[in-house]
Design an enzyme around this catalytic site. Sequence first.
Site, PDB file in Angstrom:
ATOM      1  N   GLU A   1       0.842  -1.208   0.000  1.00 14.44           N
ATOM      2  CA  GLU A   1       0.000   0.000   0.000  1.00 14.44           C
ATOM      3  C   GLU A   1       0.874   1.253   0.000  1.00 14.44           C
ATOM      4  O   GLU A   1       2.084   1.189   0.170  1.00 14.44           O
ATOM      5  CB  GLU A   1      -0.914   0.037   1.231  1.00 14.44           C
ATOM      6  CG  GLU A   1      -2.365  -0.363   0.961  1.00 14.44           C
ATOM      7  CD  GLU A   1      -3.135   0.667   0.157  1.00 14.44           C
ATOM      8  OE1 GLU A   1      -2.524   1.649  -0.335  1.00 14.44           O
ATOM      9  OE2 GLU A   1      -4.350   0.499  -0.011  1.00 14.44           O
TER      10      GLU A   1
ATOM     11  N   ASN B   1     -10.811   5.049   1.197  1.00  6.08           N
ATOM     12  CA  ASN B   1      -9.781   4.892   0.173  1.00  6.08           C
ATOM     13  C   ASN B   1      -9.924   5.966  -0.897  1.00  6.08           C
ATOM     14  O   ASN B   1     -10.777   6.846  -0.800  1.00  6.08           O
ATOM     15  CB  ASN B   1      -9.903   3.509  -0.483  1.00  6.08           C
ATOM     16  CG  ASN B   1      -9.077   2.450   0.225  1.00  6.08           C
ATOM     17  OD1 ASN B   1      -7.900   2.657   0.514  1.00  6.08           O
ATOM     18  ND2 ASN B   1      -9.696   1.302   0.497  1.00  6.08           N
TER      19      ASN B   1
ATOM     20  N   ASP C   1     -10.389   0.952  -4.663  1.00  6.42           N
ATOM     21  CA  ASP C   1      -9.362   1.057  -3.624  1.00  6.42           C
ATOM     22  C   ASP C   1      -8.641   2.389  -3.782  1.00  6.42           C
ATOM     23  O   ASP C   1      -9.293   3.422  -3.899  1.00  6.42           O
ATOM     24  CB  ASP C   1      -8.420  -0.150  -3.697  1.00  6.42           C
ATOM     25  CG  ASP C   1      -7.747  -0.446  -2.363  1.00  6.42           C
ATOM     26  OD1 ASP C   1      -7.112   0.460  -1.797  1.00  6.42           O
ATOM     27  OD2 ASP C   1      -7.843  -1.589  -1.884  1.00  6.42           O
TER      28      ASP C   1
END
Length: 297
Positions: free
Chosen positions: A22, A152, A203
């Site tokens: 991430e 997100n 996302d």
Amino acid sequence: MTEERTPAGATTLHAEPLELGEGPRYDPATDTAWWFDIVGKALYEHRFAGARTIRHELPMMASAIAPIDAERQLVAAEDGLYIRDVSSGALTLHLPLEADDPTTRSNDGAVHPSGALWISTMGKDAEPGAGAIYHAFRGEIRTIFPGLTIPNAISFTRDGRLAHFVDTAVGRVKRVRTDPATGLPLGEPQVLVDGCEGEGGFDGAVVDRDGTLWVAIWAGGRIESYSAAGDRTASLTVPARQPTCPAFVGRTADRLMVTTARFGMNAADRRDDPEGGQVFLLDVAVKGWFAPPVRID
């Protein structure tokens, strides 16, 4: 107009499979990419000169990074925002972030053109409504969007007038006007994209110079782009099923880097997704831009 889904040529930037890759970011001043393995408690540094990747162990889960100046970075972690010394890796607490709640952690984040950081939190087990989005600017932090589950896609237009975000659990990309000087929201968010087309969910995301939103589709194995009007304009296949976030890379911000994850997969899922958790460079031309350093003083 929606383009057909197209395989995107991909170069493996980092082949070690991460549990939850991430927070990719690129520093054009040093030609260096940074990203995290959140649950692996590690920060990765990739120096394009020499193609060298360095793993930095962390004492806690962390998920977002932004430069402050040549010597310091701001790291968002499960209990606060930390100033990281680039040369030594030493972490010093700057501002607490849900430090009194051990069930939550930091998640997505991005720097607004004003230098403000938007950073989100979520429950470590994705508990409904346990997350929020915060605004951190010049030593102060405030809640701006509470009651979210998996916040997100935090991303901004280059002029600093619009911000985007999504609650992955709900699946609606929202857009809100922002003050170009402070990064604070102005008015109420409006739905830009009402649901993901096809398998997977929204996302992490970035917005290019033309206002196009590039968003990772978790469990969908693709990156999609959306116009400023909310129309899907491209759908690019990536080599892993769970892409998490794209970032602009290269001196002219003309390529996309994508982190991926194996989090939540059983043994059979992992066998079927052999490149899951790797980090890729996609062979697609983009018109990206780089946010300024984060302002903490």
